[in-house]
Design a protein around this motif. Structure first.
Motif, PDB file in Angstrom:
ATOM      1  N   UNK A  45      38.034  38.436  36.281  1.00 36.65           N
ATOM      2  CA  UNK A  45      38.788  39.294  37.191  1.00 36.65           C
ATOM      3  C   UNK A  45      37.844  40.120  38.064  1.00 36.65           C
ATOM      4  N   UNK A  46      36.800  40.697  37.457  1.00 35.04           N
ATOM      5  CA  UNK A  46      35.841  41.488  38.225  1.00 35.04           C
ATOM      6  C   UNK A  46      35.141  40.627  39.269  1.00 35.04           C
ATOM      7  N   UNK A  47      34.794  39.389  38.872  1.00 31.80           N
ATOM      8  CA  UNK A  47      34.103  38.497  39.794  1.00 31.80           C
ATOM      9  C   UNK A  47      34.997  38.083  40.958  1.00 31.80           C
ATOM     10  N   UNK A  48      36.243  37.699  40.662  1.00 36.33           N
ATOM     11  CA  UNK A  48      37.113  37.143  41.691  1.00 36.33           C
ATOM     12  C   UNK A  48      37.752  38.202  42.578  1.00 36.33           C
ATOM     13  N   UNK A  49      38.076  39.355  42.012  1.00 35.53           N
ATOM     14  CA  UNK A  49      38.779  40.369  42.790  1.00 35.53           C
ATOM     15  C   UNK A  49      37.848  41.353  43.493  1.00 35.53           C
ATOM     16  N   UNK A  50      36.659  41.545  42.950  1.00 39.00           N
ATOM     17  CA  UNK A  50      35.742  42.534  43.530  1.00 39.00           C
ATOM     18  C   UNK A  50      34.382  41.956  43.895  1.00 39.00           C
ATOM     19  N   UNK A  56      32.799  47.411  34.154  1.00 35.24           N
ATOM     20  CA  UNK A  56      33.720  48.531  34.188  1.00 35.24           C
ATOM     21  C   UNK A  56      34.329  48.858  35.531  1.00 35.24           C
ATOM     22  N   UNK A  57      34.295  47.941  36.485  1.00 34.91           N
ATOM     23  CA  UNK A  57      34.834  48.212  37.814  1.00 34.91           C
ATOM     24  C   UNK A  57      36.328  47.918  37.930  1.00 34.91           C
ATOM     25  N   UNK A  58      36.917  47.214  36.967  1.00 35.76           N
ATOM     26  CA  UNK A  58      38.318  46.798  37.094  1.00 35.76           C
ATOM     27  C   UNK A  58      39.240  48.012  37.097  1.00 35.76           C
ATOM     28  N   UNK A  59      40.144  48.058  38.077  1.00 30.56           N
ATOM     29  CA  UNK A  59      41.143  49.125  38.175  1.00 30.56           C
ATOM     30  C   UNK A  59      42.463  48.612  37.608  1.00 30.56           C
ATOM     31  N   UNK A  60      43.094  49.413  36.751  1.00 35.44           N
ATOM     32  CA  UNK A  60      44.283  48.919  36.052  1.00 35.44           C
ATOM     33  C   UNK A  60      45.425  48.511  36.987  1.00 35.44           C
ATOM     34  N   UNK A  61      45.672  49.200  38.134  1.00 28.81           N
ATOM     35  CA  UNK A  61      46.776  48.719  38.987  1.00 28.81           C
ATOM     36  C   UNK A  61      46.542  47.305  39.506  1.00 28.81           C
ATOM     37  N   UNK A  62      45.277  46.951  39.739  1.00 25.65           N
ATOM     38  CA  UNK A  62      44.986  45.594  40.191  1.00 25.65           C
ATOM     39  C   UNK A  62      45.290  44.578  39.089  1.00 25.65           C
ATOM     40  N   UNK A  63      44.935  44.913  37.865  1.00 24.47           N
ATOM     41  CA  UNK A  63      45.211  44.003  36.755  1.00 24.47           C
ATOM     42  C   UNK A  63      46.712  43.835  36.548  1.00 24.47           C
ATOM     43  N   UNK A  64      47.453  44.925  36.588  1.00 27.50           N
ATOM     44  CA  UNK A  64      48.915  44.837  36.450  1.00 27.50           C
ATOM     45  C   UNK A  64      49.512  44.006  37.584  1.00 27.50           C
ATOM     46  N   UNK A  65      49.023  44.230  38.794  1.00 25.67           N
ATOM     47  CA  UNK A  65      49.526  43.471  39.935  1.00 25.67           C
ATOM     48  C   UNK A  65      49.288  41.978  39.789  1.00 25.67           C
TER      49      UNK A  65
END
Length: 287
Positions: A45-50, A56-65
């Motif tokens: 997720x960190x690699x593909x989205x950011x 530790x860069x993942x933001x929870x609203x992005x994961x929920x989305x």
């Protein structure tokens, strides 16, 4: 549908349940043709989205989305989600668990790392005091309804791994994961201290853990295997090779009809499956 109970039932079946790491809707569409369970890993997720490492860069609203997009397209697939340390705060962790359950997640993985966190197979990990993690875990367990909760320890010293595994086995967490476990001998020791508690094993190419088949994991008493990054790493390699070839051919695209590659027609057929929700192809799902 109670997605947590569906995954719980699958875990109790004979053999090791595989969950395949996906990182976006396209990778999920391909994986859905072969397996009936997904794992949304923090690394992918960190690699593909950011375009960032798993620190530790993942933001929870992005994961929920992301889960809110996945579930309607794949209504029958198991969906286990990595929520790292619950995004630091226990109140946030509980809120995210409730949101993910409403979005249709089957389960979550909650780790005992403290910040700055690292990929489970990286050096330099540090863990919270056990009592502090157990307090957060109990709040998360109380916040869920049907959701499967995987209690994960990132301890690296063998005695501490076994101490934490034994403590996690006494909680009401559904499954225990020791991440970055380095040997089959230690897997056996963890299996012994867990008693009847299901055990999850995380495999990542180039990681700390031994490369084991599902049959070998079954013999070790492992109930669930997550494959964190096979889709991400395969895409990395394939994209790189395709662009090297494109440059070599002076920008001329390959003839996919003659060479059997993926073109617009094949890609469109795959994605059209998501219009009505993708049903897993049972004949392609490993037993």
């Amino acid at each position: 549908m109670r997605y947590g109970n569906a995954l719980r039932d699958e875990i109790t079946l004979p053999g090791t349940t595989p969950l395949i790491g996906i990182y976006d809707m396209h990778s999920a569409s391909i994986a859905a043709r072969h397996y009936n369970g997904f794992f949304v890993s923090g690394f992918g997720f960190a690699a593909s989205h950011y375009g960032l490492p798993d620190i530790g860069f993942v933001a929870w609203p992005d994961m929920v989305g992301f889960v809110e997009r996945l579930r309607p397209a794949f209504p029958e697939h198991h969906l286990l989600v990595d929520i790292d340390d619950g995004y630091v705060d226990h109140e946030v962790a509980c809120h995210v668990v409730r949101r993910l359950e409403r979005a249709g997640a089957s389960g979550v993985v909650l780790e005992d790392q403290k910040r700055p966190r690292r990929c489970g197979h990286a050096e330099g990990k540090a863990v919270l005091p056990l009592d502090e993690y157990l307090a957060k875990l109990e709040l998360v367990l109380a916040a869920r309804d049907d959701l499967v909760v995987v209690a994960r320890t990132d301890a690296t010293e063998e005695r501490e791994i076994l101490r934490r595994a034994e403590a996690l086995a006494k909680t009401s967490a559904d499954v225990v994961l020791v991440d970055g476990i380095r040997s089959t001998e230690l897997v056996r020791e963890v299996r012994d201290v867990l008693g009847n508690k299901p055990l999850l094993f995380n495999q990542i190419a180039g990681g700390k853990s031994p490369r084991l088949s599902l049959s070998e994991l079954d013999e070790l008493g492992v109930n669930v295997a997550v494959y964190s990054t096979p889709c991400l790493f395969a895409a990395h390699d394939a994209i790189d090779r395709a662009l090297v070839e494109l440059k070599k051919e002076d920008g001329r695209l390959p003839n996919t009809t003659e060479e059997g590659g993926i073109g617009v027609e094949a890609a469109t057929r795959l994605l059209e499956r998501n219009l009505g929700g993708h049903r897993p192809v049972r004949s392609e799902v490993p037993a």
